[in-house]
Design an enzyme around this catalytic site. Structure first.
Site, short mmCIF file in Angstrom:
data_model
loop_
_atom_site.label_atom_id
_atom_site.label_comp_id
_atom_site.label_asym_id
_atom_site.label_seq_id
_atom_site.Cartn_x
_atom_site.Cartn_y
_atom_site.Cartn_z
N LYS A 168 9.05 1.24 -5.56
CA LYS A 168 10.05 0.47 -4.79
C LYS A 168 11.49 0.71 -5.25
CE LYS A 168 6.48 -2.79 -3.44
NZ LYS A 168 6.18 -2.98 -2.06
N TYR A 194 -2.32 -7.14 -6.67
CA TYR A 194 -2.52 -5.92 -5.89
C TYR A 194 -1.88 -4.77 -6.65
CZ TYR A 194 -1.96 -2.53 -2.04
OH TYR A 194 -2.00 -1.40 -1.24
N ASP A 244 2.00 -3.59 -14.13
CA ASP A 244 2.33 -3.01 -12.83
C ASP A 244 3.61 -3.70 -12.37
OD1 ASP A 244 2.66 -2.35 -10.22
OD2 ASP A 244 0.58 -2.66 -9.63
N1 PMP Z 1 1.57 -2.32 -7.20
C1 PMP Z 1 2.24 -3.39 -6.73
C2 PMP Z 1 2.49 -4.55 -7.64
C3 PMP Z 1 2.70 -3.39 -5.42
O1 PMP Z 1 3.36 -4.46 -4.96
C4 PMP Z 1 2.46 -2.28 -4.59
C5 PMP Z 1 2.94 -2.24 -3.15
N2 PMP Z 1 3.18 -3.43 -2.55
C6 PMP Z 1 1.77 -1.19 -5.13
C7 PMP Z 1 1.35 -1.24 -6.43
C8 PMP Z 1 1.52 0.03 -4.32
O2 PMP Z 1 2.70 0.68 -4.06
P1 PMP Z 1 2.83 1.68 -2.81
O3 PMP Z 1 2.73 0.82 -1.59
O4 PMP Z 1 4.16 2.32 -2.99
O5 PMP Z 1 1.72 2.65 -2.92
#
Ligand code: PMP
Length: 426
Positions: free
Chosen positions: A267, A144, A239
């Site tokens: 995060k 994701y 990511d």
């Molecule tokens: N990339 C990864 C690997 C994530 O875990 C997340 C959120 N869980 C995101 C992108 C998106 O981040 P946000 O919810 O801060 O938009």
């Protein structure tokens, strides 16, 4: 005055927000009960509007590596709030965090702050396309990357096929920019690069996939991916929105000794405030406006409160060697849970990596791909989740979300949690 209850608040919320929530997993969908509404938090604890205390293993889905309202972070935040909370202009707070990160992480030569992980990924993809003059993005089924249109896709029917969207409202054109292959599949990697390598601008991966359970990858698979990308002139983007500053200061890139061309953080980098960041090689990042032709901007980008919270979080983690401590805590916690499962519930098992853990139905081999997740994951999780909730232990409310340990979780918190699980199954 009527008493505030979670149930009543959820009813009210449903009238004004879709599903009563502002992000889907919060709704407890499929768990057979309405969500708990919280009113405050401290350390490892959440407190509901009813006044019940929970040991929190969701930790805001990862940002709170020091726990809720860590005193040092709180001090930095309050100090900032008494100074200013938005400039929309140049200031020194983002500079200090940017310098700290670029000093610590060698392949992040330049970076840009944004306000979420989604925004970081979306912006970095644009840069990757501009840098290569290519259109396609290669991603992996089960990873994701936020709700960026072009990445809200699943694998198409054929191997290395163009993807179809997994969300309504994403145009076919946009979805078709993305190629999707399974994780842990060397052959699929070779095929997609042999057939489409010349079209691929960037291969994007969670180097520690943690959004569809915890799908720990083989290092040689990731190395192969990087080798093929380089050979075919595609960029490599990690990511690390979850893993960055969580599994080690330098995230998975450090643990794997791989230097991606681009990296996305979120995060932990904001210490619990809305901060995201993308960065990488100087020549690539210099394509971003105002220096280069790639437009990307943000009214609240590099918000000073988030910058201060992030910097203080990272400094404290480094000072305490928090990552080492968390690896140790994670090892003990998962060992204790495993002992309980082996004795009382041998169909369950726990996978862990540093401070991340995931409880799932057992499989003889390590689960590395979505199609290896045993059947019945939802049901197995539901009963455990509800039992834990009842006993004051809050797991992330979805069978495919991982759990997060923080520096605020005490040995007693972990013992109590293991005991709750033991009592549920014995
Ligand atoms: N990339 C990864 C690997 C994530 O875990 C997340 C959120 N869980 C995101 C992108 C998106 O981040 P946000 O919810 O801060 O938009």
């Amino acid at each position: 005055m009527t008493k505030l209850t979670s149930e009543a608040l959820f009813e009210r919320s449903k009238l004004v927000s879709p599903g009563g929530v502002h992000s889907p997993v919060r709704s407890f969908k499929g768990l057979g009960r309405p969500p708990v509404f919280f009113k405050k938090a401290h350390g490892s604890r959440l407190v509901s509007v009813e006044g019940k205390e929970y040991i929190d293993f969701c930790m805001s889905f990862g940002p709170l590596i020091l726990g809720h309202r860590d005193p040092e972070v709180q001090e930095a935040v309050l100090e900032m709030i008494h100074t200013a909370w938005s400039f929309g202009a140049c200031e020194m707070y983002s500079l200090e965090l940017a310098e700290w990160i670029t000093n610590e992480i060698s392949f992040v030569e330049k970076l840009r702050f944004v306000s979420s992980g989604t925004e970081a990924v979306m912006s970095a993809l644009r840069v990757a396309r501009a840098a290569t003059g290519r259109q396609k993005v290669l991603k992996f089924d089960g990873c994701y990357h936020g709700h960026v249109d072009s990445l809200l896709v699943k694998s198409g029917s054929g191997l290395a096929g163009e993807a179809s969207s997994s969300s309504a409202g994403v145009s076919e054109n946009v979805a078709s920019e993305t190629l999707v292959i399974p994780l842990d599949d060397d052959q699929a990697l070779e095929t997609v690069f042999a057939e489409r390598g010349h079209e691929i601008a960037v291969v994007v991966i969670e180097p520690l996939p943690a959004n569809y359970g915890l799908l720990i990858q083989r290092k040689d698979f990731l190395q192969k991916m990087v080798g093929l990308a380089r050979k075919h002139g595609a960029l490599v983007m990690f990511d690390e929105v979850i893993s960055g500053f969580r599994v080690a200061l330098g995230g998975m890139a450090e643990l794997l000794s791989i230097k991606p061309d681009l990296v996305c953080y979120g995060k932990v980098i904001g210490g619990g405030f809305p901060v995201g960041c993308y960065g990488g090689k100087k020549e690539i990042m210099d394509l971003v406006a105002p220096l280069g032709p790639v437009y990307q901007a943000g009214t609240l980008s590099a918000n000073p409160v988030g910058m201060r919270a992030g910097l203080r979080t990272l400094q404290k983690m480094k000072r305490l060697d928090g990552w080492k401590q968390l690896r140790c805590t994670g090892e003990i916690f998962s060992h204790e849970l495993t002992k309980v499962f082996e004795k009382y519930k041998p169909t369950l098992s726990v996978s862990h990596f540093g401070s991340l853990f995931w409880i799932h139905n057992k499989r003889a081999q390590t689960i590395r791909r979505v199609d290896q997740i045993p059947e019945g994951q939802g049901e197995a999780f539901r009963s455990l989740f509800l039992a834990c909730l009842e006993q004051g232990v809050y797991l992330a409310p979805n069978a495919y979300e991982v759990g997060f340990l923080s520096m605020a979780h005490s040995a007693a918190d972990l013992e109590k949690t293991v005991d709750v699980v033991r009592r549920h199954f014995s």
